[in-house]
Design an enzyme around this catalytic site. Structure first.
Site, PDB file in Angstrom:
ATOM      1  CG  ASP A 199      -4.935 -10.022   4.223  1.00 49.68           C
ATOM      2  OD1 ASP A 199      -4.702 -10.576   3.266  1.00 49.68           O
ATOM      3  OD2 ASP A 199      -4.626  -8.884   4.527  1.00 49.68           O
ATOM      4  CG  HIS A 201      -6.289  -5.400   2.411  1.00 51.41           C
ATOM      5  ND1 HIS A 201      -5.969  -6.481   3.533  1.00 51.41           N
ATOM      6  CD2 HIS A 201      -7.647  -4.810   3.389  1.00 51.41           C
ATOM      7  CE1 HIS A 201      -6.358  -6.360   4.626  1.00 51.41           C
ATOM      8  NE2 HIS A 201      -7.500  -5.412   4.574  1.00 51.41           N
ATOM      9  CG  HIS A 245      -1.831  -1.175   1.310  1.00 47.98           C
ATOM     10  ND1 HIS A 245      -2.763  -1.525   0.178  1.00 47.98           N
ATOM     11  CD2 HIS A 245      -2.020  -2.068   2.111  1.00 47.98           C
ATOM     12  CE1 HIS A 245      -3.596  -2.485   0.610  1.00 47.98           C
ATOM     13  NE2 HIS A 245      -3.239  -2.709   1.929  1.00 47.98           N
ATOM     14  CG  ASP A 292      -3.013  -8.663   1.239  1.00 47.01           C
ATOM     15  OD1 ASP A 292      -1.860  -8.935   1.920  1.00 47.01           O
ATOM     16  OD2 ASP A 292      -4.057  -8.095   1.647  1.00 47.01           O
TER      17      ASP A 292
END
Ligand SMILES: [Zn+2]
Length: 395
Positions: free
Chosen positions: A284, A197, A160, A195
């Site tokens: 995750d 995200h 990110h 991931d």
């Protein structure tokens, strides 16, 4: 149960190993790690706990995962200013250094996303964050030198972070720095991010180039940070058609996730024909993860690791990423390193690990409870997304 004490009692592994790729079927796998990576972190209540790294190494050591002739351990060096500047701005690099030492930069920390929300400031964050970037670069250099065919920078995957902005627990973007370095070496790179995200920082970094293909599969951005990663984000200019996003509904389980992955990722990566495969293996997506609503198990994770391994052109730089359930992350990344190094670990967790951290089995024996109606609704939505991505990408 546990604690943040380093568990690595073996000698340090210098950043100078001179092993060469072994002949035979098994890839030479480098694992990049040093106890300094988990000496401190964002603090007690923050979900990104350094203990996840310590536990992963403890589990791999308990299985004897580093004993094989085709495995080496690499201790990374911190990235230099010059290396960080492959992606980050000098003023941001300075601010991280000053804040990490307890000082005050000329520009307020919050302008850089530091000290607010997800990214508290902590002593030593500069050193630890540089080690994570240095790990990715150490792996990339070894792959190009031919001393390994896969390198696992398990503390990295900080997808990110932006050039002058911390975001979503990520201070320096090890992935973007490593890919920029690979580009300076004339490599074409395919990046696959599994991931939960969206890999927004990496996508933005290479949004306008056709030399990097970025593919991110993630929980739908309408339901999860960072709120992006929709199918119409396909890149700009020269990079149009080289950013791929596959948003999946909350509750997506192994079967639906793998269906979407297999329909899209292998054909896209093969068509692109990269020199290097870079992957972000955030775990995750697991159904027990406290920060997301995805429904995968270690069965799905293993299948994904195997799919990615099969796509490697012989140079595979892979990094960790998210994963906030301390019982899940060490098991999933141990299974990942098993795939990378051609090792199959017994299902019963080793006694020394169990005594310290608990748990029983390496692989999940249970999964999420999902009623048939929800399952078929989620599958239908995922199939629609896959069809739309296939059309946009001309598959
Ligand atoms: Zn994540």
């Amino acid at each position: 149960m546990g604690g943040n004490k380093p568990v690595n009692s073996k000698p340090q592994y210098p950043d100078t190993d001179s092993s060469t790729v072994t002949d035979g079927d098994e890839p030479h796998a480098a694992f990049i790690s040093t106890p300094a990576l988990w000496r401190s972190g964002f603090g007690g209540k923050h979900p990104l706990k350094p203990e996840r790294l310590a536990r992963t190494v403890a589990l791999l050591e308990a299985y004897g995962a580093f004993d094989g002739a085709n495995v080496s351990r690499i201790s990374p060096s911190p990235a230099t200013d010059e290396e960080l500047q492959l992606f980050h701005t000098p003023d941001y690099i300075d601010a991280v250094r000053i804040l990490s030492a307890g000082g005050m930069p000329a520009t307020p920390a919050r302008k850089f996303g530091l000290g607010v929300g997800d990214n508290p400031i902590f002593r030593g964050m500069n050193e630890i964050s540089r080690l994570k970037v240095g790990g990715g670069l150490a792996g990339a250099r070894r792959l190009l030198a031919g001393t390994c065919s896969v390198a696992f920078n398990f503390s990295g995957g900080l997808h990110h972070a932006r050039p002058a902005q911390a975001s979503g627990f990520c201070i320096f973007n090890d992935v973007a720095v490593a890919i920029h370095w690979l580009l300076t070496q004339g490599q074409r790179v395919a990046y696959v991010d599994i991931d939960a995200h969206h890999g927004d920082g990496v996508q933005a970094a290479f949004d306008d180039t056709s030399r990097v293909l970025t593919i991110s599969l993630h929980q739908d951005g309408r339901t999860l940070f960072p709120g992006t990663g929709f199918v119409d984000e396909i890149g700009h200019g020269q990079g149009e058609g080289y950013s791929v996003n596959v948003p999946l509904p909350p509750g997506t389980d192994d079967e639906t996730y793998l269906l979407a992955f297999r329909e899209l990722v292998p054909p896209l990566v093969r068509r692109f024909a990269p020199d290097v495969l870079v992957t972000q293996l955030g775990v995750d997506t697991h159904y027990l993860d406290p920060l997301t609503q995805m429904g995968l198990t270690t069965t799905g994770h293993i299948a994904l690791f195997e799919e990615l391994s099969a796509l490697s052109p012989g140079k595979w730089l892979t990094c960790g990423g998210g994963g906030y359930n301390l019982d899940v992350v060490p098991r999933s990344w141990t299974l990942a390193f098993g795939v990378m190094s051609g090792q199959e670990f017994p299902d019963a967790l080793p006694k020394e690990y169990r005594d310290r951290y608990g748990g029983q089995w390496l692989r999940d024996r249970e999964g999420p409870v999902l009623d048939e109606r929800s399952r078929s609704r989620i599958r239908g939505q995922a199939e629609e997304t896959v069809a739309e991505v296939r059309e946009r990408m001309g598959l």
